[in-house]
Design an enzyme around this catalytic site. Sequence first.
Site, PDB file in Angstrom:
ATOM      1  N   LYS A 193       0.851  -1.197   0.000  1.00  0.00           N
ATOM      2  CA  LYS A 193       0.000   0.000   0.000  1.00  0.00           C
ATOM      3  C   LYS A 193       0.880   1.237   0.000  1.00  0.00           C
ATOM      4  O   LYS A 193       1.814   1.345   0.792  1.00  0.00           O
ATOM      5  CB  LYS A 193      -0.887  -0.014   1.256  1.00  0.00           C
ATOM      6  CG  LYS A 193      -2.158   0.778   1.108  1.00  0.00           C
ATOM      7  CD  LYS A 193      -3.128   0.172   0.101  1.00  0.00           C
ATOM      8  CE  LYS A 193      -4.557   0.193   0.565  1.00  0.00           C
ATOM      9  NZ  LYS A 193      -5.430  -0.573  -0.337  1.00  0.00           N
ATOM     10  N   THR A 251      -3.595  -5.612   0.488  1.00  0.00           N
ATOM     11  CA  THR A 251      -3.017  -4.274   0.724  1.00  0.00           C
ATOM     12  C   THR A 251      -3.892  -3.498   1.708  1.00  0.00           C
ATOM     13  O   THR A 251      -3.407  -2.631   2.426  1.00  0.00           O
ATOM     14  CB  THR A 251      -2.831  -3.488  -0.593  1.00  0.00           C
ATOM     15  OG1 THR A 251      -4.100  -3.124  -1.119  1.00  0.00           O
ATOM     16  CG2 THR A 251      -2.047  -4.287  -1.610  1.00  0.00           C
ATOM     17  N   PHE A 272      31.470  29.879 -11.281  1.00  0.00           N
ATOM     18  CA  PHE A 272      31.574  28.697 -12.150  1.00  0.00           C
ATOM     19  C   PHE A 272      32.411  29.073 -13.367  1.00  0.00           C
ATOM     20  O   PHE A 272      31.958  29.791 -14.245  1.00  0.00           O
ATOM     21  CB  PHE A 272      30.190  28.198 -12.578  1.00  0.00           C
ATOM     22  CG  PHE A 272      30.243  26.877 -13.314  1.00  0.00           C
ATOM     23  CD1 PHE A 272      30.792  25.746 -12.714  1.00  0.00           C
ATOM     24  CD2 PHE A 272      29.794  26.774 -14.622  1.00  0.00           C
ATOM     25  CE1 PHE A 272      30.871  24.542 -13.389  1.00  0.00           C
ATOM     26  CE2 PHE A 272      29.869  25.567 -15.308  1.00  0.00           C
ATOM     27  CZ  PHE A 272      30.402  24.459 -14.678  1.00  0.00           C
ATOM     28  N   ARG A 290      27.742  34.522  -9.105  1.00  0.00           N
ATOM     29  CA  ARG A 290      26.426  34.188  -9.650  1.00  0.00           C
ATOM     30  C   ARG A 290      25.469  33.866  -8.507  1.00  0.00           C
ATOM     31  O   ARG A 290      25.875  33.717  -7.350  1.00  0.00           O
ATOM     32  CB  ARG A 290      26.523  32.984 -10.614  1.00  0.00           C
ATOM     33  CG  ARG A 290      26.908  31.695  -9.927  1.00  0.00           C
ATOM     34  CD  ARG A 290      26.858  30.485 -10.856  1.00  0.00           C
ATOM     35  NE  ARG A 290      27.239  29.287 -10.121  1.00  0.00           N
ATOM     36  CZ  ARG A 290      27.180  28.056 -10.620  1.00  0.00           C
ATOM     37  NH1 ARG A 290      26.789  27.847 -11.880  1.00  0.00           N
ATOM     38  NH2 ARG A 290      27.529  27.020  -9.887  1.00  0.00           N
ATOM     39  N   GLN A 317      29.069  20.776  -7.714  1.00  0.00           N
ATOM     40  CA  GLN A 317      29.786  19.532  -7.435  1.00  0.00           C
ATOM     41  C   GLN A 317      30.725  19.678  -6.228  1.00  0.00           C
ATOM     42  O   GLN A 317      30.736  18.837  -5.324  1.00  0.00           O
ATOM     43  CB  GLN A 317      30.631  19.128  -8.677  1.00  0.00           C
ATOM     44  CG  GLN A 317      29.860  18.595  -9.856  1.00  0.00           C
ATOM     45  CD  GLN A 317      29.409  19.653 -10.860  1.00  0.00           C
ATOM     46  OE1 GLN A 317      29.129  20.787 -10.490  1.00  0.00           O
ATOM     47  NE2 GLN A 317      29.291  19.276 -12.126  1.00  0.00           N
ATOM     48  N   HIS A 373      18.445  27.828 -12.274  1.00  0.00           N
ATOM     49  CA  HIS A 373      19.145  28.962 -12.880  1.00  0.00           C
ATOM     50  C   HIS A 373      18.356  30.264 -12.763  1.00  0.00           C
ATOM     51  O   HIS A 373      17.125  30.268 -12.852  1.00  0.00           O
ATOM     52  CB  HIS A 373      19.426  28.675 -14.353  1.00  0.00           C
ATOM     53  CG  HIS A 373      20.168  27.385 -14.582  1.00  0.00           C
ATOM     54  ND1 HIS A 373      21.409  27.132 -14.044  1.00  0.00           N
ATOM     55  CD2 HIS A 373      19.830  26.266 -15.271  1.00  0.00           C
ATOM     56  CE1 HIS A 373      21.805  25.909 -14.398  1.00  0.00           C
ATOM     57  NE2 HIS A 373      20.859  25.358 -15.140  1.00  0.00           N
TER      58      HIS A 373
HETATM   59  O1  URC Z   1      27.900  24.253 -10.572  1.00  0.00           O
HETATM   60  C1  URC Z   1      27.718  23.984 -11.770  1.00  0.00           C
HETATM   61  N1  URC Z   1      28.064  22.752 -12.240  1.00  0.00           N
HETATM   62  C2  URC Z   1      27.894  22.401 -13.549  1.00  0.00           C
HETATM   63  O2  URC Z   1      28.215  21.257 -13.956  1.00  0.00           O
HETATM   64  C3  URC Z   1      27.339  23.365 -14.418  1.00  0.00           C
HETATM   65  N2  URC Z   1      27.042  23.354 -15.740  1.00  0.00           N
HETATM   66  C4  URC Z   1      26.507  24.572 -16.039  1.00  0.00           C
HETATM   67  O3  URC Z   1      26.082  24.946 -17.166  1.00  0.00           O
HETATM   68  N3  URC Z   1      26.473  25.368 -14.923  1.00  0.00           N
HETATM   69  C5  URC Z   1      26.983  24.634 -13.904  1.00  0.00           C
HETATM   70  N4  URC Z   1      27.180  24.918 -12.585  1.00  0.00           N
END
Ligand code: URC
Length: 302
Positions: free
Chosen positions: A11, A58, A160, A177, A229, A257
């Site tokens: 469920k 269930t 970035f 940014r 990352q 974005h």
């Molecule tokens: O922090 C980011 N990682 C990415 O892999 C990536 N790719 C992107 O277009 N902007 C960003 N920003």
Amino acid sequence: MASLAAARYGKDNVRVYKVHRDEKTGVQTVVEMTVCVLLEGEIDTSYTKADNSVVVATDSIKNTIYITAKQQPVTPPELFGSILGSHFIEKYPHIHVAHVNIITHRWVRMTIDGKAHPHSFLKDSPETRNVQVDVTEGKGIDITSSINGLTVLKSTGSQFWGFVRDEFTTLKETWDRILSTQVDAKWQWRRFNDVQHVKANLDKFDGAWETARNTTLKTFAEDNSASVQATMYKMSEQILAAVPLVETVEYALPNIHYFEIDLSWHKGLKNTGKDAEVYAPQSGPNGLIKCTVARSGQKARL
Ligand SMILES: O=c1[nH]c(=O)c2[nH]c(=O)[nH]c2[nH]1
């Protein structure tokens, strides 16, 4: 010829609310959950031979969730999931695995005139605290705890640059940014033997949730981010360091974005680079960055 390669059933979307009333103080505490229980075992004939004798309905699974919520603590969710999952493999000899998923919704106690209100609550965000508890007969209890839907934004302190530039690239490098994401953070616990073993570690679950949440927020806010990352890896490392019973930490972060808008066509209005103030938030497409971080020398259990 066909054969059943895998099967589980149960469920989903069982919504449960539980209140605790402290008679002495008059303070009430509420928990709202959405629960899913899926069972595995010797159930193949229900699919292949229309044999319902192996089926725990269930509807009965739903009833069991309510009864367990009444008779047992529902917090921390790691314990409730372990008790609930263990019930099914102990009660039914032909059921060998119970998969329990619990989404705990966010009800935060209201502060009125500076005081915690005894029985009024606020949902201040879609954030949830979740657990996936898999109870396997003869193996133990695997628990993954998580935070979902924690939405954050920083208006600077994110860069970035240095990424691959080739004939497919239009993105400009940036040293400043906006960074926004909706956090999906998971931490997988070392396997527990049984409910008693989970109970013996009861004090760890709320603490781990707080550590994961605070670490995520603090690192997000304070890191001068080189990328999503790099920032999420720092978060993962810190959670692993702080919670010894956690084997792996996993993040999935959408990169939501916010695009600059060139308004120079209107009377030379400056709104890009250092003059950018008005941006266009994007609903999609978005980046989606994931990672699983384990302790050195350890592979993630898949
Ligand atoms: O922090 C980011 N990682 C990415 O892999 C990536 N790719 C992107 O277009 N902007 C960003 N920003």
